[in-house]
Design a protein around this motif. Structure first.
Motif, PDB file in Angstrom:
ATOM      1  N   UNK A   1      39.840  36.252  54.910  1.00 20.83           N
ATOM      2  CA  UNK A   1      38.552  36.534  54.281  1.00 20.83           C
ATOM      3  C   UNK A   1      38.756  37.073  52.872  1.00 20.83           C
ATOM      4  N   UNK A   2      39.679  38.022  52.722  1.00 22.32           N
ATOM      5  CA  UNK A   2      39.968  38.565  51.403  1.00 22.32           C
ATOM      6  C   UNK A   2      40.491  37.462  50.487  1.00 22.32           C
ATOM      7  N   UNK A   3      41.376  36.626  51.035  1.00 19.86           N
ATOM      8  CA  UNK A   3      41.955  35.537  50.246  1.00 19.86           C
ATOM      9  C   UNK A   3      40.882  34.553  49.795  1.00 19.86           C
ATOM     10  N   UNK A   4      39.990  34.165  50.675  1.00 23.22           N
ATOM     11  CA  UNK A   4      38.947  33.211  50.305  1.00 23.22           C
ATOM     12  C   UNK A   4      37.991  33.825  49.286  1.00 23.22           C
ATOM     13  N   UNK A   5      37.777  35.115  49.374  1.00 23.74           N
ATOM     14  CA  UNK A   5      36.938  35.798  48.386  1.00 23.74           C
ATOM     15  C   UNK A   5      37.588  35.723  47.004  1.00 23.74           C
ATOM     16  N   UNK A   6      38.897  35.931  46.949  1.00 22.19           N
ATOM     17  CA  UNK A   6      39.621  35.823  45.679  1.00 22.19           C
ATOM     18  C   UNK A   6      39.586  34.376  45.179  1.00 22.19           C
ATOM     19  N   UNK A   7      39.729  33.418  46.095  1.00 20.86           N
ATOM     20  CA  UNK A   7      39.646  32.005  45.691  1.00 20.86           C
ATOM     21  C   UNK A   7      38.268  31.672  45.102  1.00 20.86           C
ATOM     22  N   UNK A   8      37.208  32.266  45.667  1.00 20.73           N
ATOM     23  CA  UNK A   8      35.870  32.059  45.106  1.00 20.73           C
ATOM     24  C   UNK A   8      35.805  32.574  43.669  1.00 20.73           C
ATOM     25  N   UNK A   9      36.427  33.734  43.433  1.00 16.93           N
ATOM     26  CA  UNK A   9      36.491  34.266  42.065  1.00 16.93           C
ATOM     27  C   UNK A   9      37.280  33.329  41.163  1.00 16.93           C
ATOM     28  N   UNK A  10      38.415  32.847  41.647  1.00 20.04           N
ATOM     29  CA  UNK A  10      39.265  31.961  40.849  1.00 20.04           C
ATOM     30  C   UNK A  10      38.523  30.682  40.464  1.00 20.04           C
ATOM     31  N   UNK A  11      37.709  30.173  41.374  1.00 21.53           N
ATOM     32  CA  UNK A  11      36.947  28.945  41.099  1.00 21.53           C
ATOM     33  C   UNK A  11      35.696  29.212  40.262  1.00 21.53           C
ATOM     34  N   UNK A  12      35.326  30.476  40.131  1.00 19.87           N
ATOM     35  CA  UNK A  12      34.107  30.816  39.405  1.00 19.87           C
ATOM     36  C   UNK A  12      32.848  30.603  40.228  1.00 19.87           C
ATOM     37  N   UNK A  13      32.987  30.577  41.552  1.00 20.17           N
ATOM     38  CA  UNK A  13      31.840  30.349  42.425  1.00 20.17           C
ATOM     39  C   UNK A  13      30.829  31.497  42.371  1.00 20.17           C
ATOM     40  N   UNK A  14      31.322  32.713  42.255  1.00 23.25           N
ATOM     41  CA  UNK A  14      30.462  33.902  42.218  1.00 23.25           C
ATOM     42  C   UNK A  14      31.268  35.053  41.628  1.00 23.25           C
ATOM     43  N   UNK A  15      30.572  36.068  41.177  1.00 21.20           N
ATOM     44  CA  UNK A  15      31.246  37.260  40.645  1.00 21.20           C
ATOM     45  C   UNK A  15      31.707  38.141  41.807  1.00 21.20           C
ATOM     46  N   UNK A  16      32.610  39.051  41.495  1.00 18.03           N
ATOM     47  CA  UNK A  16      33.087  40.007  42.511  1.00 18.03           C
ATOM     48  C   UNK A  16      31.913  40.781  43.099  1.00 18.03           C
ATOM     49  N   UNK A  17      31.055  41.256  42.227  1.00 22.28           N
ATOM     50  CA  UNK A  17      29.910  42.045  42.693  1.00 22.28           C
ATOM     51  C   UNK A  17      28.993  41.215  43.597  1.00 22.28           C
ATOM     52  N   UNK A  18      28.739  39.962  43.223  1.00 14.78           N
ATOM     53  CA  UNK A  18      27.861  39.116  44.035  1.00 14.78           C
ATOM     54  C   UNK A  18      28.491  38.771  45.384  1.00 14.78           C
ATOM     55  N   UNK A  19      29.793  38.547  45.410  1.00  6.83           N
ATOM     56  CA  UNK A  19      30.489  38.300  46.686  1.00  6.83           C
ATOM     57  C   UNK A  19      30.355  39.525  47.578  1.00  6.83           C
ATOM     58  N   UNK A  20      30.582  40.697  47.007  1.00  4.16           N
ATOM     59  CA  UNK A  20      30.484  41.929  47.797  1.00  4.16           C
ATOM     60  C   UNK A  20      29.072  42.168  48.313  1.00  4.16           C
ATOM     61  N   UNK A  21      28.088  42.006  47.462  1.00  6.31           N
ATOM     62  CA  UNK A  21      26.696  42.198  47.888  1.00  6.31           C
ATOM     63  C   UNK A  21      26.334  41.189  48.979  1.00  6.31           C
ATOM     64  N   UNK A  22      26.773  39.949  48.807  1.00  4.57           N
ATOM     65  CA  UNK A  22      26.468  38.920  49.807  1.00  4.57           C
ATOM     66  C   UNK A  22      26.994  39.297  51.183  1.00  4.57           C
ATOM     67  N   UNK A  23      28.208  39.785  51.254  1.00  4.73           N
ATOM     68  CA  UNK A  23      28.783  40.122  52.560  1.00  4.73           C
ATOM     69  C   UNK A  23      28.204  41.416  53.133  1.00  4.73           C
TER      70      UNK A  23
END
Length: 138
Positions: A49-71
């Motif tokens: 889960x942590x790894x996929x979250x970092x991959x989302x950041x790497x791809x520019x899918x969402x910001x760190x803050x938006x990923x955190x708020x979403x979860x």
């Protein structure tokens, strides 16, 4: 932590297993049972889960803050995965992922993370150094 993961291998006797489960209760833990698998239960689910979250950041899918708020709001997690990665420590997570990748190179969940390696190289390990994905310096 209230949880105790009891790892039961084919060599674990019933007596040993029952003793561990009883001991967990005496120290106020909730015990669960798992086979000897990478990361057992918690980390086997958490690290990808942590790894996929970092991959989302790497791809520019969402910001760190938006990923955190979403979860937090969408999945009921008390802390977002990027925030949690900062608390675990990027050196620790990076070491786990790299170790699992060496042992299971065919599993894409365990592919190394360039962003995490960069943070480790820069000594931005998260909360323990005051900076990771977020800044904790006061």
């Amino acid at each position: 932590m209230k949880l105790l993961e009891v790892i039961r291998t084919p060599q674990t006797s019933d007596e040993t297993y029952e003793t561990l489960m009883a001991w967990a209760k005496t120290i106020g833990k909730t015990a669960i049972t798992c086979k000897d698998t990478p990361g057992f239960v918690v980390n086997r689910l958490l690290v990808p889960l942590l790894a996929e979250s970092v991959r989302m950041l790497e791809r520019g899918d969402a910001s760190a803050r938006d990923i955190d708020i979403a979860m937090k709001l969408g999945a009921g997690h008390p802390m977002g995965p990027i925030e949690l990665a900062d608390y675990v420590g990027h050196d620790t997570t990076n070491s786990i992922i790299n170790g699992w990748h060496e042992k299971f190179p065919e599993n894409p969940l365990f592919n190394p993370l360039p962003t995490l390696q960069k943070l480790v190289d820069e000594k931005k390990l998260g909360v323990k150094t005051g900076e990771g994905f977020y800044n904790y310096k006061k």
